[in-house]
Design an enzyme around this catalytic site. Structure first.
Site, mmCIF file in Angstrom:
data_model
loop_
_atom_site.group_PDB
_atom_site.id
_atom_site.type_symbol
_atom_site.label_atom_id
_atom_site.label_comp_id
_atom_site.label_asym_id
_atom_site.label_seq_id
_atom_site.Cartn_x
_atom_site.Cartn_y
_atom_site.Cartn_z
ATOM 1 N N GLN A 176 0.836 -1.204 0.000
ATOM 2 C CA GLN A 176 0.000 0.000 0.000
ATOM 3 C C GLN A 176 0.872 1.255 0.000
ATOM 4 O OE1 GLN A 176 -3.942 -0.755 2.413
ATOM 5 N NE2 GLN A 176 -2.238 -1.310 3.730
ATOM 6 N N HIS B 138 0.372 -4.738 2.820
ATOM 7 C CA HIS B 138 -1.051 -5.017 3.046
ATOM 8 C C HIS B 138 -1.207 -6.482 3.428
ATOM 9 C CE1 HIS B 138 -5.479 -4.510 1.504
ATOM 10 N NE2 HIS B 138 -5.412 -5.131 2.656
ATOM 11 N N PHE C 2 -5.429 -6.219 12.600
ATOM 12 C CA PHE C 2 -5.178 -6.355 11.170
ATOM 13 C C PHE C 2 -4.439 -7.662 10.896
ATOM 14 C CE2 PHE C 2 -2.839 -4.088 7.441
ATOM 15 C CZ PHE C 2 -3.646 -4.741 6.522
ATOM 16 N N HIS D 199 -6.558 -10.791 10.993
ATOM 17 C CA HIS D 199 -7.315 -10.968 9.756
ATOM 18 C C HIS D 199 -6.428 -11.558 8.669
ATOM 19 C CE1 HIS D 199 -10.193 -9.963 6.508
ATOM 20 N NE2 HIS D 199 -9.083 -9.715 5.824
ATOM 21 N N GLU D 200 -5.238 -10.998 8.506
ATOM 22 C CA GLU D 200 -4.356 -11.453 7.435
ATOM 23 C C GLU D 200 -3.926 -12.900 7.638
ATOM 24 O OE1 GLU D 200 -3.575 -9.881 4.568
ATOM 25 O OE2 GLU D 200 -5.077 -8.431 5.222
ATOM 26 N N LYS E 21 -7.336 -15.309 7.426
ATOM 27 C CA LYS E 21 -7.956 -15.371 6.098
ATOM 28 C C LYS E 21 -6.992 -15.876 5.038
ATOM 29 C CE LYS E 21 -10.620 -12.773 2.696
ATOM 30 N NZ LYS E 21 -11.272 -11.484 2.340
ATOM 31 N N HIS E 22 -5.746 -15.385 5.065
ATOM 32 C CA HIS E 22 -4.794 -15.681 4.004
ATOM 33 C C HIS E 22 -3.664 -16.618 4.438
ATOM 34 C CE1 HIS E 22 -6.759 -12.595 1.612
ATOM 35 N NE2 HIS E 22 -6.584 -11.725 2.588
#
Length: 267
Positions: free
Chosen positions: A49, A79, A133, A136-137, A140-141
């Site tokens: 980003q 990101h 954050f 989440h990363e 999810k990923h």
């Protein structure tokens, strides 16, 4: 690389660039795997980003928001490291290993510096809650990066190392593309500069003519590859022929050493 901290130098010159050990003292294991309806991923996408664009419309400032740093940030930040399929889709939420910040305690300096969030809020995770954050990363990923990564420590460490090895900000500055609130640069020139340095084609995303995100793609062994969607090279999204790299102007003078929380998620 004047902006690289001692932490960065330690990572770059560690005995193993990505530290992909079978078992790591800080990892719990069981990080992920293929879940019903989702096959193993095809490649990694490193999403970066540009703070000058991301923070342009920041109206609410708080200590957890990376846009509220007390000093200007003139470099891309992370990101996420995402697992993608060659057809343009991606797996998500591939395991039940919830994020545990204690697992990445040795990496917090680097995470706060190179992987901030740009919001005051929390974000959703794969388990019905909300959190950091980084939670989440990872959930999810990161859990979908199995079998390359089996725990969150190695996932985050490798992502920071990949970001530092392919220093896009430095590549652009060396080619005359510096942060500016007045200059516009040829999109083709930016893409070519990255192609020549990385030996692969990136993706760029823009907002109102300004670079907002930049993607680098890698095979599972972290060799660079072209970013493709449905078999075609996609070098830009919503980007005009001439783009800007706006300077980052802090929204406030807040300074903090605690983890920042996330903004809206692209994927």
């Amino acid at each position: 690389m004047a902006f690289l901290s001692a932490f960065s130098i330690f990572l770059l010159f560690s005995s193993s660039l990505f530290c992909l050990s079978e078992s790591h003292g800080r990892g719990k294991g069981g990080g992920g795997g293929v879940v019903p309806g989702q096959r193993e991923f095809d490649y990694f996408l490193l999403s970066l980003q540009w703070p000058g664009t991301i923070c342009h419309n920041t109206r609410h400032c708080c200590a957890k928001n990376g846009c509220c740093r007390s000093s200007a940030t003139a470099e891309f930040t992370i990101h996420g490291l995402w697992t993608d399929y060659n057809d343009g889709t991606w797996p998500s939420c591939c395991g039940d290993h919830q994020f545990d910040i204690k697992e990445v305690t040795p990496l917090l300096e680097g995470l706060q510096k190179y992987w901030p969030s740009y919001s005051c809020g929390s974000t959703s995770t794969c388990h019905g809650g909300r959190g950091l954050f980084w939670a989440h990363e990872w959930e999810k990923h990161g859990t979908c990066s199995y079998p390359v990564f089996k725990d969150e420590y190695n996932y985050f460490l490798a992502t920071i190392n990949l970001y530092l090895k392919y220093n896009i900000t430095e590549i652009l500055i060396e080619n005359g593309y510096v942060p500016s609130n007045t200059e516009k640069y040829p999109l083709g020139g930016i893409v070519s500069a990255i192609q020549n340095a990385v030996r692969a084609t990136p993706q760029l995303e823009c907002r109102n003519g300004a670079v907002e995100e930049l993607h680098l793609c890698f095979y599972k062994n972290f060799e660079p590859r072209d970013c493709v969607t449905k078999g075609n090279s996609l070098t830009s999204k919503a980007c005009p022929r001439y783009v800007s790299l706006p300077e980052f102007v802090p929204s406030n003078v807040l300074s903090t050493s605690v983890p920042w929380l996330p903004s809206t998620e692209a994927l």
